[in-house]
Design an enzyme around this catalytic site. Structure first.
Site, PDB file in Angstrom:
ATOM      1  CG  ASN A  93      23.835  33.408  27.921  1.00 38.66           C
ATOM      2  OD1 ASN A  93      24.988  33.688  28.217  1.00 38.66           O
ATOM      3  ND2 ASN A  93      22.818  34.206  28.192  1.00 38.66           N
ATOM      4  CG  MET A  94      26.258  31.420  22.241  1.00 42.10           C
ATOM      5  SD  MET A  94      26.844  30.225  20.997  1.00 42.10           S
ATOM      6  CE  MET A  94      27.485  31.322  19.741  1.00 42.10           C
ATOM      7  CD  GLU A  95      20.738  37.058  24.592  1.00 47.79           C
ATOM      8  OE1 GLU A  95      21.068  38.208  24.208  1.00 47.79           O
ATOM      9  OE2 GLU A  95      20.360  36.799  25.729  1.00 47.79           O
ATOM     10  CG  HIS A 106      18.941  28.381  27.237  1.00 47.66           C
ATOM     11  ND1 HIS A 106      17.958  28.539  28.189  1.00 47.66           N
ATOM     12  CD2 HIS A 106      18.422  28.885  26.085  1.00 47.66           C
ATOM     13  CE1 HIS A 106      16.895  29.111  27.642  1.00 47.66           C
ATOM     14  NE2 HIS A 106      17.144  29.328  26.358  1.00 47.66           N
ATOM     15  CD  GLU A 108      21.617  26.226  32.234  1.00 48.51           C
ATOM     16  OE1 GLU A 108      21.743  26.980  31.234  1.00 48.51           O
ATOM     17  OE2 GLU A 108      20.859  26.502  33.179  1.00 48.51           O
ATOM     18  CB  CYS A 133      15.424  28.644  32.256  1.00 44.02           C
ATOM     19  SG  CYS A 133      15.900  27.831  30.720  1.00 44.02           S
ATOM     20  CB  CYS A 136      18.385  24.623  31.060  1.00 44.17           C
ATOM     21  SG  CYS A 136      19.066  25.761  29.834  1.00 44.17           S
TER      22      CYS A 136
END
Ligand SMILES: [Zn+2]
Length: 312
Positions: A93-95, A106, A108, A133, A136
């Site tokens: 995941n990346m924010e 996300h 996935e 989630c 996803c």
């Protein structure tokens, strides 16, 4: 890959339970990208004396080490297995600080995007270190392989050394689903696309973006688009738009490019983006403003070049 990058890869974030033999086996592949070819998967499974699904579960901490999570600190790792090749592709995941949470990638999505870019047409399985989630589940439901044996792997054991897992179809996680067939579409995300598009430009980065636009998946709006980002050392990563029947889990071309960049360079390297070009067709929607916004967060000095694509 240039030597500078290779030298930074001496400390791969292997889980503690990986033996020196296994580390030595995996390191050559993982130095270049966070993927493991099927032949190496087989050797590693033999070395550990376990099935490939268990191996995928054991790889999850390694995939999670690639997460960029300045907001949540919650590291998601995913490992996808290509449908026909059996190759494994990591995702994380990346924010992005300073921007809306809706731009987050996300784990996935990252793994699916990685496999798609490497030429996979669907997945056999996807392992993930936390329950998928709702977002996803809907994203995975768009995949071409989802009704054809695809299953989600989740670790069940919680004690150290207990790698028992569950393998369940997506229909277990997403009953009564809404997907492409509800809108009369055949195929799905990761199906091969070759949109007949061209551009009036000789620029190499624009042509890389055009190839991504040609491979993009936009059956609902027809808004095919792609992006190419260039790093300081000249490395180019492309990103493809991936649309969803429910619209909201659609994957923007820049998210796609950044997710690919994150998985195909040494773990936790910088973005180092010095140029970016977006190519898109005339359509009822546009990725331009959203792309400029996110790009400004990670490469504030880079001006987004924009090129319109036309039907051939
Ligand atoms: Zn998710």
């Amino acid at each position: 890959m240039d030597n500078t990058k290779a030298e930074t890869m001496t400390d791969l974030p292997f889980p503690e339970d990986f033996t020196p033999e296994l580390r030595a086996l995996l390191a050559p592949d993982l130095t270049n990208a966070a993927m493991i070819p099927a032949a190496t998967v087989q050797k590693a499974s033999d070395l550990f004396g376990m099935d490939t699904s268990t191996f995928m579960i054991r790889l999850l901490p390694l995939a999670a080490a690639y997460a960029r999570v300045p907001l949540s600190g919650f590291h998601v790792g995913a490992v996808a297995m290509g449908r026909t090749t059996g190759n494994l592709y990591f995702g994380s995941n990346m924010e992005f600080s300073g921007h809306a949470l809706s731009f987050s990638v996300h784990g996935e999505q990252s793994a699916i995007n990685h496999a798609w870019h490497m030429g996979e047409v669907g997945l056999q399985a996807l392992a993930v270190n936390a329950a998928p989630c709702g977002y996803c589940r809907q994203f995975m439901n768009e995949m071409v392989s989802v009704g054809e044996g695809f299953h989600v792997l989740m670790r069940e054991g919680s004690d150290a050394g207990d790698f028992r897992y569950s393998a369940k179809p997506l229909s277990h996680y997403l009953p009564d689903s809404f997907g492409p067939t509800d809108l009369g579409m055949e195929g799905g995300l990761m199906s091969q696309q070759d949109q007949p598009l061209t551009i009036q430009s000789e620029d190499a980065l624009a042509h890389a973006a055009l190839q991504a636009a040609r491979a993009s998946y936009a059956p609902y709006t027809g808004a095919h688009c792609g992006i190419a980002v260039q790093q300081a050392d000249g490395t180019v990563f492309t990103g493809r738009y991936g649309e969803n029947a429910a619209y909201n889990p659609s994957f923007s071309p820049l998210e796609s490019a950044l997710a690919l960049l994150n998985m195909r360079q040494p773990c936790q390297s910088g973005y180092n983006i010095t140029a970016a070009t977006l190519v898109e067709v005339d359509a009822p929607i546009s990725q331009r403003s959203a792309t400029e916004a996110v790009l400004s967060a990670i490469a504030p000095d880079v001006h987004l070049s924009y090129v319109k694509a036309e039907p051939v």
